[in-house]
Write a protein that holds these residues in place. Structure first.
Motif, mmCIF file in Angstrom:
data_model
loop_
_atom_site.group_PDB
_atom_site.id
_atom_site.type_symbol
_atom_site.label_atom_id
_atom_site.label_comp_id
_atom_site.label_asym_id
_atom_site.label_seq_id
_atom_site.Cartn_x
_atom_site.Cartn_y
_atom_site.Cartn_z
ATOM 1 N N SER A 19 29.526 -114.297 15.934
ATOM 2 C CA SER A 19 30.153 -114.412 17.020
ATOM 3 C C SER A 19 31.483 -113.656 17.194
ATOM 4 N N PRO A 20 31.739 -113.033 18.298
ATOM 5 C CA PRO A 20 33.064 -112.321 18.291
ATOM 6 C C PRO A 20 34.175 -113.237 18.092
ATOM 7 N N LEU A 21 33.933 -114.823 18.497
ATOM 8 C CA LEU A 21 35.101 -115.818 18.702
ATOM 9 C C LEU A 21 35.339 -116.085 17.049
ATOM 10 N N GLN A 22 34.331 -116.071 16.239
ATOM 11 C CA GLN A 22 34.900 -116.383 14.877
ATOM 12 C C GLN A 22 35.174 -114.746 14.276
ATOM 13 N N ALA A 23 34.429 -113.780 14.468
ATOM 14 C CA ALA A 23 34.803 -112.607 13.948
ATOM 15 C C ALA A 23 35.344 -112.529 12.383
ATOM 16 N N ALA A 24 34.439 -112.843 11.725
ATOM 17 C CA ALA A 24 34.729 -112.943 10.347
ATOM 18 C C ALA A 24 35.172 -111.866 9.468
ATOM 19 N N GLU A 25 35.026 -110.754 9.829
ATOM 20 C CA GLU A 25 35.092 -109.171 9.359
ATOM 21 C C GLU A 25 36.265 -108.876 10.084
ATOM 22 N N HIS A 26 36.662 -109.256 11.246
ATOM 23 C CA HIS A 26 38.089 -108.744 11.746
ATOM 24 C C HIS A 26 39.305 -108.584 10.964
ATOM 25 N N LYS A 27 40.020 -107.572 11.258
ATOM 26 C CA LYS A 27 41.069 -107.573 10.419
ATOM 27 C C LYS A 27 42.325 -108.773 11.143
ATOM 28 N N LYS A 28 43.004 -109.060 10.147
ATOM 29 C CA LYS A 28 43.838 -110.367 10.402
ATOM 30 C C LYS A 28 44.973 -109.746 11.493
ATOM 31 N N VAL A 29 45.179 -110.695 12.434
ATOM 32 C CA VAL A 29 46.006 -110.376 13.607
ATOM 33 C C VAL A 29 47.087 -111.597 13.579
ATOM 34 N N ASN A 30 48.340 -111.000 13.315
ATOM 35 C CA ASN A 30 49.402 -111.905 13.400
ATOM 36 C C ASN A 30 50.087 -112.013 14.904
ATOM 37 N N ILE A 31 50.304 -113.090 15.338
ATOM 38 C CA ILE A 31 50.834 -113.411 16.751
ATOM 39 C C ILE A 31 52.225 -114.306 16.615
ATOM 40 N N SER A 32 53.192 -113.783 16.953
ATOM 41 C CA SER A 32 54.236 -114.239 17.075
ATOM 42 C C SER A 32 54.511 -114.649 18.566
ATOM 43 N N PHE A 33 54.790 -116.148 18.819
ATOM 44 C CA PHE A 33 54.693 -116.704 20.216
ATOM 45 C C PHE A 33 55.712 -117.670 20.521
ATOM 46 N N PRO A 34 56.892 -116.776 21.228
ATOM 47 C CA PRO A 34 57.997 -117.483 21.739
ATOM 48 C C PRO A 34 57.707 -118.206 22.941
#
Length: 322
Positions: A19-34
């Motif tokens: 599933s694209p929502l799980q994306a187990a092999e996807h590179k980690k994405v860090n999101i800063s959310f103010p």
């Protein structure tokens, strides 16, 4: 039968991993959310959204943080110090087009991830201040919000259209929601400007512990504001929204937007949008305002601010766009 059950379980597991929502092999994405001040509606909502993405998307690490609101959020996005944030459509429009506070520094790469709810202007006055309209704040102590913040801009627009010289005609205290509550309780403020989804904690607290009351806007003032700033809508705060509010209160409102930058990868934004809308019910627990939001609001009244291609792909898939 046992082998067949094991096959089904394995197949289900494979589907989850694919599933694209799980994306187990996807590179980690860090999101800063103010978001905004901790006493406003956006902070708990942002925390709920970040928790949703962290839980549902294995490759996402979203971290929510307090901020001074929309203008600071847009500046953080533009500088690459945030990846997702909130701002109202009016401020975002000005950023996109390099107007007013964004003159000579237009933010052409701001993109909409989702249109959300209408964000009403909520003007609170102390009950014993003698204030019945915005014009009555002349000579009064008033908190427009943090300097350069969204509510400070809203205060300037509306007081100017009322006929007051802003900020000269008021005794301005450029403080945030939290400080305003204390100043109201201590009778050091006659009023404060708050723009946030309903009900917002700061207004609730001011009405229940600082003798606060909402101040409405008449049709003439709203028409003047809309003539210059077409992103505004006439909005009614229903009676009973806050303690002691026995009558509906008319005001202006703009659309709250969930924003990102054009540089965010399309597949990541697609997953963020999909996860957000497929779990809308759970977000209603983060803040009651989300119970009023529908998928159709994702693409309506965006004031010409472009959607991110990843979000646009999802909205086309579910039939909101042709």
């Amino acid at each position: 039968m046992k082998k067949w059950s094991m096959f089904l379980a394995a197949a289900a597991c494979a589907c989850v991993l694919a599933s694209p929502l799980q994306a187990a092999e996807h590179k980690k994405v860090n999101i800063s959310f103010p978001t905004a001040a901790t006493t406003g509606a956006l902070y708990p909502l942002g925390a709920g959204i970040a928790n949703l993405w962290n839980t549902k998307l294995g490759y996402v690490n979203a971290r929510v943080q307090a901020s001074n609101g929309g203008i600071q959020n847009l500046n953080l996005l533009k500088a690459g110090n945030a990846q997702v944030s909130f701002a109202v459509s009016s401020i975002t429009y000005e950023a996109l087009n390099g107007e007013r506070g964004f003159k000579d520094r237009a933010y052409k790469d701001v993109r909409v991830l989702a249109g959300l709810y209408y964000n009403p202007n909520q003007v609170v006055a102390r009950a014993d201040s003698g204030v019945a309209s915005l014009a009555d704040f002349k000579g009064k102590s008033f908190a427009p919000g943090a300097a350069g913040g969204t509510t400070e801009v809203e205060s300037r627009i509306h007081f100017t259209e009322t006929g007051l010289k802003y900020p000269d005609d008021i005794k301005a205290h450029f403080v945030g929601f939290t400080e305003s509550i204390d100043l109201m309780r201590n009778k050091q403020l006659d009023g404060v400007w708050i723009m946030a989804g309903m009900p917002t904690a700061a207004v609730t607290e001011m009405c229940s512990t600082a003798s606060g009351k909402l101040v409405g806007m008449d049709d003439e003032l709203i028409a003047k504001v809309q003539a210059k700033y077409p992103w505004y809508s006439k909005f009614t705060i229903p009676a009973g929204t806050y303690d002691g509010q026995t009558e509906p209160v008319q005001t202006t409102a703009v659309k709250m937007l969930l924003l990102t930058d054009a540089s965010m990868p399309d597949d990541v934004v697609y997953d963020l949008a999909k996860t957000f809308w497929e779990n809308l019910d759970s977000l209603g627990k983060a803040h009651a305002v989300m119970k009023t939001v529908t998928k159709e609001m994702a693409v309506s009244d965006l004031s010409g601010i472009p959607l991110h291609p990843g979000a646009e792909k999802y909205y086309r898939e579910i039939g909101l766009l042709k």
